[in-house]
Enzyme design. Structure first.
Site, short mmCIF file in Angstrom:
data_model
loop_
_atom_site.label_atom_id
_atom_site.label_comp_id
_atom_site.label_asym_id
_atom_site.label_seq_id
_atom_site.Cartn_x
_atom_site.Cartn_y
_atom_site.Cartn_z
N TYR A 23 -5.49 4.25 2.65
CA TYR A 23 -4.87 4.29 3.99
C TYR A 23 -5.68 3.49 5.00
CZ TYR A 23 -3.40 6.45 8.45
OH TYR A 23 -2.97 6.68 9.73
N SER A 49 -4.76 2.53 13.31
CA SER A 49 -5.44 3.83 13.38
C SER A 49 -6.91 3.63 13.73
CB SER A 49 -5.35 4.53 12.03
OG SER A 49 -6.21 5.64 11.97
P1 NAD Z 1 4.82 11.58 10.84
O1 NAD Z 1 4.77 12.19 9.49
O2 NAD Z 1 5.49 12.31 11.91
O3 NAD Z 1 5.50 10.15 10.77
C1 NAD Z 1 5.42 9.30 9.69
C2 NAD Z 1 6.85 8.98 9.26
O4 NAD Z 1 6.82 7.95 8.28
C3 NAD Z 1 7.57 10.14 8.60
O5 NAD Z 1 8.34 10.82 9.55
C4 NAD Z 1 8.41 9.50 7.53
O6 NAD Z 1 9.80 9.60 7.77
C5 NAD Z 1 8.01 8.04 7.58
N1 NAD Z 1 7.79 7.51 6.24
C6 NAD Z 1 6.79 7.82 5.39
N2 NAD Z 1 6.96 7.14 4.24
C7 NAD Z 1 8.06 6.38 4.38
C8 NAD Z 1 8.76 5.48 3.53
N3 NAD Z 1 8.33 5.18 2.29
N4 NAD Z 1 9.90 4.92 3.99
C9 NAD Z 1 10.37 5.21 5.23
N5 NAD Z 1 9.74 6.03 6.09
C10 NAD Z 1 8.61 6.62 5.65
O7 NAD Z 1 3.30 11.22 11.20
P2 NAD Z 1 2.62 10.41 12.41
O8 NAD Z 1 1.23 10.89 12.43
O9 NAD Z 1 3.44 10.44 13.63
O10 NAD Z 1 2.58 8.93 11.85
C11 NAD Z 1 3.05 7.81 12.57
C12 NAD Z 1 2.04 6.69 12.49
O11 NAD Z 1 0.88 7.05 13.18
C13 NAD Z 1 1.62 6.30 11.08
O12 NAD Z 1 1.53 4.90 11.00
C14 NAD Z 1 0.23 6.88 10.98
O13 NAD Z 1 -0.58 6.18 10.07
C15 NAD Z 1 -0.24 6.67 12.41
N6 NAD Z 1 -1.40 7.44 12.77
C16 NAD Z 1 -1.35 8.79 12.79
C17 NAD Z 1 -2.48 9.51 13.14
C18 NAD Z 1 -2.49 10.99 13.16
O14 NAD Z 1 -3.58 11.58 13.30
N7 NAD Z 1 -1.36 11.66 13.06
C19 NAD Z 1 -3.66 8.82 13.45
C20 NAD Z 1 -3.68 7.44 13.43
C21 NAD Z 1 -2.53 6.76 13.09
#
Ligand code: NAD
Ligand code: MG
Length: 304
Positions: A210, A197
């Site tokens: 985080y 991130s």
């Molecule tokens: P999202 O909620 O769509 O996806 C995250 C997924 O993680 C969820 O769908 C869930 O099923 C899964 N998850 C959470 N806890 C879990 C567990 N204990 N066991 C199994 N699965 C689990 O959100 P997203 O934003 O698409 O996140 C995807 C990645 O992107 C993450 O690593 C997040 O840190 C990263 N990210 C997101 C952003 C943002 O702004 N959305 C920014 C930087 C990084």
């Protein structure tokens, strides 16, 4: 009917990327963790109507954690349209509909789709994911470690110890378990892609645990890359560092999500479809000489 030639020209439009998707403010619509796509307003774009594959991943088999929604969903759709079979993992019963929807798009692309529900902070569940992929696909060419947990907290005292531990267990311990379990099944030419991130570079004060896990993921990525290449495994290891992306993670963990993404030069969050091509590139043979790297997809937020 739209001709292929016409579509190609369309995709090379001269539109300002800053104006391509909705800008905040958005309605305040908080969700319970882990959140779902259907409750999001505005709806997110995962490339359902727009992503066109170019055969970059033909015959490959991929695991994507958190492939039900958000970035993982867009990556799953893109991988399938590039020719890969895809296993998605996700956490919760409430995400069943999101998972089914992703499965539908993988199958519509003519690829094999597999779903595994459960908590990746348990090593045994990570083994189950890998065993299922081997049973269904016979190999693993791409492992995308993408699932994560976060929660906004205003002060240090507001962070319970269990939440500190859980954040590390979900975000980084699982990465170790999955890489370790998958590696023996990954042939030379395979690729591991971890989701870090912009918080690894510029930690948000409301996301202490985080942000610390995301910095750990950067270091883990660089180190595992060296380990696997020095051992002659031929497995590349890279990371993608998204900026603010409009996914269920946001309304379920960030109270003031109405203004999410305003702090980028584009003044808007990215959509999952805008992140997916980075994963496709790193997974493809085009990235043959790239390992130990982190690709920022931040809407212009600087990571140097
Ligand atoms: P999202 O909620 O769509 O996806 C995250 C997924 O993680 C969820 O769908 C869930 O099923 C899964 N998850 C959470 N806890 C879990 C567990 N204990 N066991 C199994 N699965 C689990 O959100 P997203 O934003 O698409 O996140 C995807 C990645 O992107 C993450 O690593 C997040 O840190 C990263 N990210 C997101 C952003 C943002 O702004 N959305 C920014 C930087 C990084
Ligand atoms: Mg989800």
């Amino acid at each position: 009917m739209t001709s292929r030639k016409h579509v190609d020209q369309e995709s090379q439009s001269h539109e300002d990327p800053a104006n391509k998707y909705p800008k905040p403010p958005f309605p305040k619509k908080p969700q319970e963790v882990p959140g779902t796509e259907s409750a999001m307003d505005p709806q997110a774009d995962h490339g359902e109507q727009s992503y066109r594959g170019k055969g970059r991943l033909v015959g490959k088999a991929a695991i994507i954690t958190g492939g039900d929604s958000g970035i993982g969903k867009a990556v799953a759709i893109a991988f399938a349209r590039e020719g890969a079979d895809v296993l998605i993992s996700y956490l919760d019963d409430v995400e069943e509909r999101d998972a089914e929807d992703t499965i539908k798009y993988i199958e519509e692309a003519g690829r094999k789709a597999v779903q595994v529900k459960g908590d990746i902070s348990a090593e045994q569940h990570c083994w189950k994911i890998v065993e299922t992929a081997i049973k269904e696909f016979g190999k693993i060419d791409i492992l995308v470690n993408n699932a994560a947990y976060q929660m906004s907290r205003e002060t240090l005292q507001d962070i319970p110890a269990w939440e500190w531990e859980k954040t590390f267990a979900v975000n980084i311990h699982s990465m170790f378990y999955l890489c370790k379990a998958a590696e023996p099944h990954m042939p030379p030419g395979s690729s591991i892609i971890n989701t870090t991130s912009v918080n690894a570079y510029e930690p948000n004060p409301t996301l202490l645990p985080y942000a610390a896990t995301k910095a750990a993921i950067q270091n883990f990525t660089a180190n595992l890359s060296q380990i696997l290449l020095e051992q002659g495994k031929g497995i590349r290891v890279n990371a993608v560092a998204p900026g603010p992306i409009w996914t269920p993670l946001i309304p379920s963990t960030i109270p003031d999500h109405e203004h999410f993404g305003e702090n980028t030069p584009f003044e808007r969050p990215g959509q999952p479809v805008e992140v997916a091509p980075a994963y496709v590139f790193l997974a493809s043979d085009e990235a043959n000489y790239i390992s130990g790297a982190t690709l920022p997809v931040t809407g212009g937020r600087i990571t140097i």
